[in-house]
Design a protein around this motif. Structure first.
Motif, PDB file in Angstrom:
ATOM      1  N   ASN A  56       0.857  -1.179   0.000  1.00 32.93           N
ATOM      2  CA  ASN A  56       0.000   0.000   0.000  1.00 32.93           C
ATOM      3  C   ASN A  56       0.892   1.228   0.000  1.00 32.93           C
ATOM      4  O   ASN A  56       2.110   1.123  -0.204  1.00 32.93           O
ATOM      5  CB  ASN A  56      -0.953  -0.018   1.201  1.00 32.93           C
ATOM      6  N   SER A  57       0.321   2.375   0.249  1.00 29.41           N
ATOM      7  CA  SER A  57       1.103   3.605   0.153  1.00 29.41           C
ATOM      8  C   SER A  57       2.287   3.639   1.114  1.00 29.41           C
ATOM      9  O   SER A  57       3.296   4.273   0.830  1.00 29.41           O
ATOM     10  CB  SER A  57       0.201   4.818   0.419  1.00 29.41           C
ATOM     11  N   SER A  58       2.181   2.962   2.242  1.00 30.43           N
ATOM     12  CA  SER A  58       3.256   3.022   3.235  1.00 30.43           C
ATOM     13  C   SER A  58       4.286   1.918   3.073  1.00 30.43           C
ATOM     14  O   SER A  58       5.353   1.965   3.681  1.00 30.43           O
ATOM     15  CB  SER A  58       2.662   2.947   4.653  1.00 30.43           C
ATOM     16  N   THR A  59       3.994   0.914   2.241  1.00 28.63           N
ATOM     17  CA  THR A  59       4.931  -0.200   2.109  1.00 28.63           C
ATOM     18  C   THR A  59       5.433  -0.408   0.689  1.00 28.63           C
ATOM     19  O   THR A  59       6.317  -1.237   0.468  1.00 28.63           O
ATOM     20  CB  THR A  59       4.273  -1.519   2.572  1.00 28.63           C
ATOM     21  N   GLY A  60       4.877   0.300  -0.276  1.00 30.67           N
ATOM     22  CA  GLY A  60       5.271   0.102  -1.669  1.00 30.67           C
ATOM     23  C   GLY A  60       6.530   0.863  -2.044  1.00 30.67           C
ATOM     24  O   GLY A  60       7.189   1.472  -1.199  1.00 30.67           O
ATOM     25  N   PRO A  61       6.873   0.858  -3.328  1.00 35.09           N
ATOM     26  CA  PRO A  61       8.072   1.547  -3.816  1.00 35.09           C
ATOM     27  C   PRO A  61       8.069   3.033  -3.469  1.00 35.09           C
ATOM     28  O   PRO A  61       7.025   3.692  -3.527  1.00 35.09           O
ATOM     29  CB  PRO A  61       7.997   1.334  -5.338  1.00 35.09           C
ATOM     30  N   ASN A  62       9.232   3.553  -3.123  1.00 35.61           N
ATOM     31  CA  ASN A  62       9.335   4.938  -2.647  1.00 35.61           C
ATOM     32  C   ASN A  62       8.843   5.976  -3.640  1.00 35.61           C
ATOM     33  O   ASN A  62       8.328   7.018  -3.249  1.00 35.61           O
ATOM     34  CB  ASN A  62      10.790   5.248  -2.274  1.00 35.61           C
ATOM     35  N   ALA A  63       9.019   5.746  -4.912  1.00 37.48           N
ATOM     36  CA  ALA A  63       8.653   6.763  -5.896  1.00 37.48           C
ATOM     37  C   ALA A  63       7.138   6.835  -6.114  1.00 37.48           C
ATOM     38  O   ALA A  63       6.644   7.817  -6.656  1.00 37.48           O
ATOM     39  CB  ALA A  63       9.356   6.492  -7.225  1.00 37.48           C
ATOM     40  N   PHE A  64       6.419   5.800  -5.680  1.00 35.69           N
ATOM     41  CA  PHE A  64       4.969   5.779  -5.892  1.00 35.69           C
ATOM     42  C   PHE A  64       4.288   5.529  -4.541  1.00 35.69           C
ATOM     43  O   PHE A  64       3.935   4.408  -4.190  1.00 35.69           O
ATOM     44  CB  PHE A  64       4.602   4.715  -6.935  1.00 35.69           C
ATOM     45  N   LEU A  65       4.124   6.614  -3.806  1.00 38.90           N
ATOM     46  CA  LEU A  65       3.717   6.555  -2.407  1.00 38.90           C
ATOM     47  C   LEU A  65       2.220   6.707  -2.181  1.00 38.90           C
ATOM     48  O   LEU A  65       1.785   6.800  -1.035  1.00 38.90           O
ATOM     49  CB  LEU A  65       4.442   7.661  -1.621  1.00 38.90           C
ATOM     50  N   TYR A  66       1.431   6.737  -3.248  1.00 39.91           N
ATOM     51  CA  TYR A  66       0.026   7.105  -3.091  1.00 39.91           C
ATOM     52  C   TYR A  66      -0.935   6.105  -3.717  1.00 39.91           C
ATOM     53  O   TYR A  66      -2.043   6.455  -4.102  1.00 39.91           O
ATOM     54  CB  TYR A  66      -0.202   8.498  -3.700  1.00 39.91           C
ATOM     55  N   VAL A  67      -0.529   4.831  -3.792  1.00 40.99           N
ATOM     56  CA  VAL A  67      -1.372   3.840  -4.446  1.00 40.99           C
ATOM     57  C   VAL A  67      -2.676   3.596  -3.688  1.00 40.99           C
ATOM     58  O   VAL A  67      -3.655   3.091  -4.249  1.00 40.99           O
ATOM     59  CB  VAL A  67      -0.599   2.511  -4.639  1.00 40.99           C
TER      60      VAL A  67
END
Length: 384
Positions: A56-67
């Motif tokens: 999710n936004s807190s655990t995903g790739p750093n460049a895409f923080l808003y999934v």
């Protein structure tokens, strides 16, 4: 006054619309599974192109923080589902084609009645310790393909399947009616080492070696039906277009060096799969050609309703190709285009539902799998 034919036409239109919505609802619920679907389970692996919610936004790739924020998920689900798209992914279209519900992410701890999705956004084929050793941990998801295999083994052990040699009956019960889908994996490995002293040749060798060991482990347990998806045409992704030199272009207008890298990776991967076909003659192994499926759409976009090949639909105009890594999709400073179906790229790296559907149709219903995916379905049907 309207004629009776007009009323009939209106009623027919309403019926078609309602039927469409009901079908979309039905195929994602447990109550409408047909008595004999081709497979009872799907087990999926990969990265963000296949992940249905393990990050999710807190655990995903750093460049895409808003999934976890809108407008992710706006097209089909009408709310964010932690998929890196505006809607469904290839794995979702696969589930629908097989009359199964959408796969729950492993970390949701949902019962695996119809399968599990182990794919993790940002995941690599190479184990994380390699990147730590080379001080390449800025944008690395902790999980790798090895992690996903550990998770899968836990599921198998819960069903009594340890090894095909020691628990043949239990393993057979799992794999006889299970499709193994190995989604794209490896693109992150190359991306994370960009600009470092680690060569692409090293990544190619290690990533394919890791994928090979992963596949061998699953085949050795008794997997009978496996689909392995190659890398996409990474040189056509918005991020690649924005970062590469303008003179690094191929005949598609994409980044030549990146596309060659992915194409070479896929060529070697296919050779490994051919070796496995000889080593495990009882297994049906299909290569899903993501690269050529992607290229097919780029070459003939009008056929698929695509009008924009390279710009991100969701992003910020302050960056090249509507991509600003400080204002990525879902952030307060980003905006979304009104017509995602006319775009290939959703947020700069990930694809729109329209593009996922196009490549899914080409791989699952067309001639962009070797052997064709329908051959696998026919073999499964004959075996019962």
């Amino acid at each position: 006054m309207a004629s009776s034919h007009t009323f009939i036409n209106i009623a027919s239109t309403i019926f078609i619309i309602l039927s469409s919505h009901l079908i979309n609802f039905a195929i994602s619920t447990k109550t409408t599974i047909p008595p004999n679907p081709p497979f009872k389970h799907i087990y999926a692996f990969g990265d963000s192109y296949t992940d249905t919610g393990n990050t999710n936004s807190s655990t995903g790739p750093n460049a895409f923080l808003y999934v976890s924020n809108s407008p992710y998920g706006q097209t089909f689900f009408h709310h964010p589902t932690n998929r890196y798209s505006d809607g469904r992914l290839v794995i979702d279209f696969l589930a629908q084609q097989l009359f199964l519900p959408f796969l729950p992410p492993y970390l949701s701890k949902t019962a695996d009645e119809y399968g599990v999705n182990f794919a993790v956004a940002g995941s690599t084929a190479i184990i994380r310790s390699f990147f730590v050793k080379n001080n390449l941990t800025l944008n690395i998801t902790p999980q790798s393909l090895q992690t996903q295999l550990i998770w899968f083994n836990k599921i198998l052990e819960s069903k009594g399947c340890k090894e095909s040699s020691t628990t043949p009956k239990e393993c057979k019960a799992v794999f006889d009616d299970s499709l193994i889908w190995v989604g794209e994996i490896g693109a992150n490995d190359y991306a994370y080492t960009l600009g470092s002293s680690v060569t692409s040749t090293t990544i190619q060798k290690l990533a394919i070696g890791s994928a090979t060991r992963f596949l061998e482990a699953i085949l050795s347990k008794g997997a009978k039906y496996i689909v392995v998806q190659g890398l996409p045409a990474t040189g056509c992704l918005t991020l690649a277009m924005a970062l590469a030199a303008e003179n690094d272009r191929d005949t598609l207008g994409c980044v030549a060096s990146s596309n060659k890298q992915s194409h070479d990776h896929n060529t070697i991967l296919q050779a490994k799969l051919n070796d496995f076909k000889k080593q495990f003659p009882n297994a049906m192994i299909v290569y899903a050609d993501f690269w050529n499926s992607y290229v097919s759409v780029v070459k003939n976009p009008k056929k698929y309703g695509i009008k924009d090949l390279f710009n991100a639909c969701c992003g910020a105009s302050s960056g090249s190709y509507n991509l600003d890594l400080l204002k990525t999709c879902g952030s307060p400073m980003a905006t979304s285009c009104p017509n995602p179906s006319q775009y290939i790229n959703w947020d700069g790296v990930h694809l729109t539902e329209a593009m996922y559907k196009a490549v899914a149709d080409l791989m699952l219903k067309g001639n962009f799998s070797q052997p064709p995916f329908e051959n696998l379905l026919r073999k499964k049907t004959k075996s019962g």
